[in-house]
Design a protein around this motif. Structure first.
Motif, mmCIF file in Angstrom:
data_model
loop_
_atom_site.group_PDB
_atom_site.id
_atom_site.type_symbol
_atom_site.label_atom_id
_atom_site.label_comp_id
_atom_site.label_asym_id
_atom_site.label_seq_id
_atom_site.Cartn_x
_atom_site.Cartn_y
_atom_site.Cartn_z
ATOM 1 N N ASN A 75 61.466 55.325 115.873
ATOM 2 C CA ASN A 75 61.052 54.102 115.716
ATOM 3 C C ASN A 75 60.571 53.200 116.651
ATOM 4 O O ASN A 75 59.856 53.735 117.927
ATOM 5 C CB ASN A 75 62.303 53.204 116.743
ATOM 6 N N PRO A 76 59.069 52.345 116.343
ATOM 7 C CA PRO A 76 58.315 52.033 118.291
ATOM 8 C C PRO A 76 58.473 51.128 118.782
ATOM 9 O O PRO A 76 58.469 50.618 120.052
ATOM 10 C CB PRO A 76 57.518 50.712 116.633
ATOM 11 N N MET A 77 60.447 50.718 118.982
ATOM 12 C CA MET A 77 60.057 49.908 119.383
ATOM 13 C C MET A 77 60.842 51.193 120.722
ATOM 14 O O MET A 77 60.684 51.188 121.759
ATOM 15 C CB MET A 77 61.351 49.390 119.469
ATOM 16 N N LEU A 86 52.028 49.651 112.476
ATOM 17 C CA LEU A 86 52.227 49.596 111.230
ATOM 18 C C LEU A 86 52.166 50.032 110.245
ATOM 19 O O LEU A 86 52.418 50.462 109.051
ATOM 20 C CB LEU A 86 53.511 48.828 111.563
ATOM 21 N N LEU A 97 57.343 53.547 102.802
ATOM 22 C CA LEU A 97 58.665 52.685 102.825
ATOM 23 C C LEU A 97 59.175 52.249 101.047
ATOM 24 O O LEU A 97 58.054 52.021 100.628
ATOM 25 C CB LEU A 97 57.870 51.212 103.094
ATOM 26 N N PRO A 98 59.817 52.309 101.218
ATOM 27 C CA PRO A 98 60.567 51.932 100.012
ATOM 28 C C PRO A 98 60.234 50.272 98.923
ATOM 29 O O PRO A 98 59.914 49.667 100.724
ATOM 30 C CB PRO A 98 62.051 51.950 100.120
ATOM 31 N N GLY A 99 59.569 50.240 98.433
ATOM 32 C CA GLY A 99 59.478 48.358 97.821
ATOM 33 C C GLY A 99 60.314 47.646 98.484
ATOM 34 O O GLY A 99 60.476 46.489 98.711
ATOM 35 N N ASP A 152 69.785 44.824 117.703
ATOM 36 C CA ASP A 152 69.546 45.520 118.908
ATOM 37 C C ASP A 152 68.744 46.417 118.731
ATOM 38 O O ASP A 152 67.516 46.460 117.758
ATOM 39 C CB ASP A 152 71.178 46.616 118.716
ATOM 40 N N GLY A 167 66.481 45.886 113.790
ATOM 41 C CA GLY A 167 65.298 46.596 114.516
ATOM 42 C C GLY A 167 65.596 47.651 114.313
ATOM 43 O O GLY A 167 64.580 48.715 115.254
ATOM 44 N N VAL A 168 66.605 48.516 113.461
ATOM 45 C CA VAL A 168 66.194 50.537 113.583
ATOM 46 C C VAL A 168 67.325 50.213 112.515
ATOM 47 O O VAL A 168 67.951 49.972 112.225
ATOM 48 C CB VAL A 168 67.508 50.949 114.548
ATOM 49 N N GLU A 169 66.117 51.069 111.971
ATOM 50 C CA GLU A 169 66.499 51.527 110.094
ATOM 51 C C GLU A 169 67.690 52.574 110.387
ATOM 52 O O GLU A 169 67.776 53.583 111.348
ATOM 53 C CB GLU A 169 65.657 52.151 109.278
ATOM 54 N N TYR A 195 67.845 49.421 107.673
ATOM 55 C CA TYR A 195 68.372 48.061 108.122
ATOM 56 C C TYR A 195 69.075 47.462 107.094
ATOM 57 O O TYR A 195 69.688 47.636 105.881
ATOM 58 C CB TYR A 195 67.192 47.660 107.764
ATOM 59 N N THR A 205 60.403 42.168 100.566
ATOM 60 C CA THR A 205 60.801 43.711 100.447
ATOM 61 C C THR A 205 60.732 43.464 101.774
ATOM 62 O O THR A 205 59.922 42.906 102.491
ATOM 63 C CB THR A 205 60.337 44.051 99.733
ATOM 64 N N ASP A 206 61.329 44.625 102.070
ATOM 65 C CA ASP A 206 60.860 45.613 103.566
ATOM 66 C C ASP A 206 59.679 45.917 104.330
ATOM 67 O O ASP A 206 59.519 45.122 105.072
ATOM 68 C CB ASP A 206 61.820 46.616 104.065
ATOM 69 N N ASN A 236 57.697 44.666 111.529
ATOM 70 C CA ASN A 236 58.943 45.195 111.955
ATOM 71 C C ASN A 236 59.548 43.911 113.037
ATOM 72 O O ASN A 236 60.851 44.270 113.241
ATOM 73 C CB ASN A 236 58.767 46.936 113.095
#
Lengths: 94, 273
Positions: free
Chosen positions: A58-60, A85, A92-94, B53, B145-147, B149, B219-220, B229
């Motif tokens: 996770n980037p954060m 990113l 990533l899933p669509g 979070d 913020g964290v998958e 999601y 979509t995400d 993100n």
């Protein structure tokens, strides 16, 4: 592969003063109690943010880990090193 | 009967408070004050705040999709200049009643019996609510913020559930909702610092129109591409919209502020007549 353990040590170092100090003093020893593969341990101990990002961290969390170890003044170096990113989006899933 | 009297969206970009480049920001800080004045004028008694979070509170060992804090609160624990890390007025009984309603209506939310909130909840609670504690905060954390999601549709439906929960409460509470989050922003990635005003405009247009469809259709992958993100936090806006269907929105302030990393949007959503 122990992706979750990688995130856990990054989280612990980022959020716990005692973990942060231990990692700064001896990263090999501090990482010893986590179930990491050799390759994962190498990325963590050397703070290889490029590889950790590509690994899917996770980037954060990654930025928090970096600043905890290297200090907030080192953010420019972090941003020079960390991938974009967009390099992850295909996965990533669509 | 309790009622929802208004909804708001607002950012929580730490850069706005740290202000490392010392760029003028009073007009943006003033937007929090404007919302606080509106909340006071509405006679609100509770604020349900939706936030994410930032991998500060919840560790890889436990990552809730939805969490409601049902106990005492303080924060933000990630200290920011000008934002006190201090107790935040809460109402455990009210929060618990919201949890119970959620559990009976399709949302198995987790709870925190005591919580030091991060800036996602702490900034709105400390800056956009009256300082006398007269408006109690009920934090709702979503996995934005964290998958993995929270699904966008699910976030919207959560807001619908909150609307039903409030309508079922026998109290005379006047409730404001707050969707906390930046619009476009990239956090911890190589694009960090980029802001996409086109994405921000699309989101704000949907909020103003009261039509969630353009947001729910994303979509995400699209959000990540165009909004970063951090843009995943539009889930919090969808929750507010779900609780205020057909509500008319108004942008209170917007800026792709050069001192920060986020499209900073402040908006109000009033209930439909």
């Amino acid at each position: 592969m122990s992706y979750g353990s990688v995130e856990q040590i990054l989280y612990d170092v980022s959020t716990s003063r005692s973990h942060r100090e231990a990692f700064r003093q001896n990263p090999e020893e501090a990482s010893g109690k986590y179930a990491l593969t050799d390759a994962e341990r190498e990325m963590v101990v050397a703070v290889q943010v490029e590889d950790l990002f590509k690994y899917g961290i996770n980037p954060m969390l990654l930025m928090g880990f970096w600043t905890s170890v290297r200090g907030p003044q080192s953010i420019p170096e972090y941003l020079d090193r960390v991938p974009k990113l967009e390099s992850r989006l295909e996965a990533l899933p669509g | 009967m309790a009622k929802i009297v208004s909804g708001y969206i607002m950012p929580h970009d730490p850069s706005l408070f740290v202000n490392p480049q010392n760029i003028e920001r009073d007009h943006l800080l003033g937007a929090y004050t404007l919302i606080r004045e509106k909340v006071e004028a509405l006679g609100a008694t509770k604020a349900i705040i939706f936030g994410a979070d930032h991998y500060i509170l919840f560790s890889p060992r436990c990552l809730p999709q939805f969490l409601i804090a049902t106990g005492e609160l303080h924060g933000p624990i990630d200290r920011l200049p000008g934002v006190a890390n201090s107790p935040i007025a809460s109402d455990p009984a009210f929060a618990r009643s919201l949890v119970d309603y959620a559990h009976g209506n399709g949302f198995d939310v987790a709870v925190a019996r005591d919580l030091g909130v991060d800036h996602a909840i702490g900034v709105p609670a400390q800056l956009a609510l009256p300082t006398d504690g007269s408006v109690k905060t009920i934090p709702v954390y979503m996995a934005s913020g964290v998958e993995p999601y929270v699904r966008l549709q699910r976030a919207y439906e959560f807001g619908q559930m909150v609307r039903e929960a409030v309508a079922a409460m026998p109290t005379d509470d006047r409730i404001v909702l707050m969707g906390s989050g930046g619009i476009s922003h990239w956090v911890g990635t190589g694009e960090m610092g980029r802001i996409n005003p086109e994405f921000d405009e699309k989101v704000l247009d949907a909020i103003v129109s009261g039509d969630p469809a353009p947001l729910l259709a994303m979509t995400d992958q699209e959000i990540m591409r165009d909004g970063g993100n951090g843009g995943m936090e539009i889930r919090h806006f969808l929750a507010v919209m779900g609780a205020l269907p057909g509500g008319s929105g108004e942008v209170l302030a917007y800026e792709a502020w050069p001192g920060g990393v986020t499209g900073l949007g402040f908006a109000e959503i009033l209930p439909s007549a």
